[in-house]
Write an enzyme that holds these catalytic residues in place. Structure first.
Site, PDB file in Angstrom:
ATOM      1  N   GLU A   1      -4.658  -4.160  -7.820  1.00 53.71           N
ATOM      2  CA  GLU A   1      -5.344  -5.397  -7.397  1.00 53.71           C
ATOM      3  C   GLU A   1      -6.865  -5.217  -7.326  1.00 53.71           C
ATOM      4  O   GLU A   1      -7.505  -5.699  -6.386  1.00 53.71           O
ATOM      5  CB  GLU A   1      -4.790  -5.868  -6.043  1.00 53.71           C
ATOM      6  CG  GLU A   1      -3.321  -6.240  -6.109  1.00 53.71           C
ATOM      7  CD  GLU A   1      -2.756  -6.714  -4.784  1.00 53.71           C
ATOM      8  OE1 GLU A   1      -2.017  -7.711  -4.780  1.00 53.71           O
ATOM      9  OE2 GLU A   1      -3.064  -6.091  -3.742  1.00 53.71           O
TER      10      GLU A   1
ATOM     11  N   GLU B   1       4.365  -8.071  -8.940  1.00 54.73           N
ATOM     12  CA  GLU B   1       4.798  -8.248  -7.556  1.00 54.73           C
ATOM     13  C   GLU B   1       5.269  -9.681  -7.379  1.00 54.73           C
ATOM     14  O   GLU B   1       4.459 -10.600  -7.244  1.00 54.73           O
ATOM     15  CB  GLU B   1       3.669  -7.935  -6.567  1.00 54.73           C
ATOM     16  CG  GLU B   1       3.308  -6.466  -6.490  1.00 54.73           C
ATOM     17  CD  GLU B   1       2.325  -6.164  -5.368  1.00 54.73           C
ATOM     18  OE1 GLU B   1       2.110  -7.040  -4.493  1.00 54.73           O
ATOM     19  OE2 GLU B   1       1.758  -5.051  -5.363  1.00 54.73           O
TER      20      GLU B   1
END
Length: 604
Positions: free
Chosen positions: A161, A235
């Site tokens: 991320e 995710e």
């Protein structure tokens, strides 16, 4: 011999071994599951129709002190990956070095913060030299387990991320090269939410997305950025994490299945985060801070398809029914559940005050000015990472004690060992009672968890991070005690002089009782009604934090950590002990105690 063709992303669909492949993934963190249960959790994953395991790798566990690397017992990553292969699962590794994961400092070791110029997640030389040393030890251990070498690892994630952080435009290229140069040969990918997609990638690496609901054209954004590439939700958030003092998060099973169904019908691959959350044992749970600091609970149940203790949920059964349609062979039967037991309540029989226990801690460190726990000269120069730090000095008067927002994260304030009040980020001032003679002012400061996501990563020093003033004059001449609750300290406490438990026993202190287990030990949940805040240790295992404000009401105690016969339970309680420890077969979640009715339950 023809070269083995690993996972490829050269068209709109993945291929593996040259054939079309739909990645049906699920996340389980080996470091959140007792090793004795790795096989059980992975068998349950396979029986649900999952074909790929993904796991983060926590740097701060594998290198707790600079240059000290740990890859054995519950941190035996090779054994975990090899077990996945044995059970028919492919593997995606997510080595970071930053992992987020609601884990203290996002998995980065706190000793990095001893460098006053440290810039985490950048190409700052102090950070990259530490990463290089870590990767030199980590990557050679897992490289032989790659698909090209006959192993199960089919992909490796580059950082995590970074598009939501993005402080250095050369950093992702550096991490990519750090992996490639050490022998990573499988498919590389990145992982970002929609907002981070554009600036979180790196050339030659597949972009993937993180989400929970299909809105705002998220999947189309990914497709537009990577035409003619497979779509992977790295995710897919099956639930969410909890923070102390707020509601337990629930994401309805029907809503989750509806989104998963639509993703699969669109031809996408996905990885459920989490498939099984487990537990952030010890002091490893992190925190969030988007203007307000909020520490996360020890339970990482996550409302996932497999519960914290490995139970099947409605999500599991619905997901299994769905994924059966995407598996060419009938799914194996789900393994039977482990039995659990509500043991007889344990009466606390012995007590040792914190003040008596100080003799078993390291010699106090003397400092003229406040000093953070990371900068203490303990643990071979690595500083203190977790737990509590006690700061003491002499005062000659009462008056206004102001923290100047220098307490990280919560401090019990004592004068001559009498509790005066609590200071934290909300409450920064206390009135100390007047006195004629010199008295001892003590601040027991707890690190409640370092932020694991966002802009505040570099500012996660704990303890006293600046001046504390009494009547506008900064306190000086501090004696600083490291109380990180490590085994060396706890073993000394255990063998020390204990006192019999009495109703008038004060806090903070250690409270000891004995759990008798007849026959084969079983999982259970510890409940502490009437207690306030602290930590529980069973046979030396740190189960995590408890706090009467909820939403977590119990601590998961795995059966493999118990033994037939006598089991030692030690509770470190900060404010108020009830004298009894009770057990339950199932956890209680979702309620918060009304703080107005419990004045001891100060929310951080």
């Amino acid at each position: 011999m023809a070269e083995r063709q690993g996972l490829r992303a050269e068209s709109c669909h993945f291929t593996l071994q040259g054939a079309p492949f739909r990645l049906l993934g699920g996340s389980i963190h080996y470091f959140r599951v007792p090793r004795a249960y790795w096989r059980d959790r992975l068998l349950k994953m396979r029986a649900c129709g999952i074909n790929t395991l993904s796991t983060y790798i926590p740097w701060n566990l594998h290198e707790p002190e600079k240059g000290l690397f740990m890859f054995k017992e519950h941190l035996d990553l090779k054994a975990f990956v090899s077990l996945a292969q044995e059970l028919g699962l492919w593997v995606i590794l997510r080595p970071g070095p930053y992992i987020c994961a609601e884990w203290d400092l996002g998995g980065l070791p706190s000793w990095l913060l001893r460098d006053k110029d440290m810039k985490l997640r950048t190409t700052y030389s102090g950070f990259t030299s530490a990463v290089n040393s870590y990767f030199d030890n980590l990557i050679p251990r897992v490289a032989p387990l790659q698909f090209s070498n006959g192993g199960p690892i089919i992909a490796v994630q580059v950082e995590n991320e970074y598009g939501s952080y993005s402080k250095d435009d050369q950093y992702m290229k550096y991490i990519k090269e750090a992996l490639l140069s050490r022998g990573v040969t499988e498919l590389l990918l990145t992982s970002d939410n929609r907002e981070g997609l554009r600036c979180g990638g790196v050339d030659g690496v597949l972009k993937t997305i993180n989400l929970q609901k299909l809105s705002y054209g998220a999947m189309q954004s990914l497709a537009d950025l990577q035409p003619e590439k497979p779509l992977l939700v790295m995710e897919y958030w099956s639930g969410w994490f909890d923070v102390w003092g707020e509601l337990h998060h629930i994401f309805p099973a029907e809503e989750m299945i509806a989104v998963v169904t639509e993703l699969l019908e669109r031809g996408a691959s996905l990885n459920l985060y989490m498939f099984h959350g487990g537990t952030s044992f010890g002091f490893m749970s992190g925190a969030v801070d988007f203007g307000t600091y909020k520490p996360q609970t020890s339970s990482y149940d996550y409302d996932a398809p497999l519960s914290e203790c490995g139970d099947y949920t409605a999500k599991y059964h619905l997901l299994r029914d769905l994924l059966q349609n995407y598996n060419s062979e009938p799914l194996p039967e789900p393994p039977p559940l482990q039995g659990r037991q509500a043991y007889e309540a344990v009466l606390v029989s012995q007590y040792m005050s914190l003040w008596d226990a100080l003799q078993y801690a390291e010699r106090p460190f003397k400092s003229e000015d406040p000093i953070s726990m990371e900068n203490l000269h303990v643990h071979n120069g690595n500083g203190q990472s977790y737990g509590y730090t006690l700061y003491e000095t002499t005062i000659l008067s009462g008056g206004s004690l102001n923290s100047r927002n220098s307490i990280r994260d919560r401090a019990l304030v004592f004068v001559d060992r009498k509790l005066i009040g609590i200071l934290d980020y909300r409450k920064q001032e206390l009135v100390l009672p007047a006195g004629k003679d010199a008295r001892t002012l003590s601040l027991l400061v707890e690190n409640c968890g370092r932020v694991n996501y966002g802009e505040a990563l570099d500012a996660q020093h704990k303890g006293l991070v600046g001046d504390i003033a009494l009547n506008h004059t900064p306190l000086k001449g501090l004696a600083v005690h490291c109380l990180d609750m490590m085994p060396s300290f706890l073993n000394c406490v255990h063998s020390g002089q204990w006192n019999p438990m009495m109703e008038t026993t004060g806090c903070p202190g250690f409270f000891q009782g004995n759990l008798r287990v007849d026959g084969e030990p079983r999982d259970t949940f510890i409940k502490l009604p009437g207690w306030t805040k602290g930590v529980v240790f069973v046979n030396g295992h740190n189960l995590g934090r408890y706090w009467c404000i909820g939403p977590q009401k119990d601590l998961y105690l795995p059966g493999p950590w118990l033994k037939s016969g006598n089991n030692q339970i030690v509770v470190f309680e900060e404010q108020r002990a009830a004298g009894k420890i009770v057990f339950a077969e199932n956890p209680e979640q979702g309620r918060i105690i009304d703080v107005s009715k419990h004045p001891f339950c100060t929310i951080i």
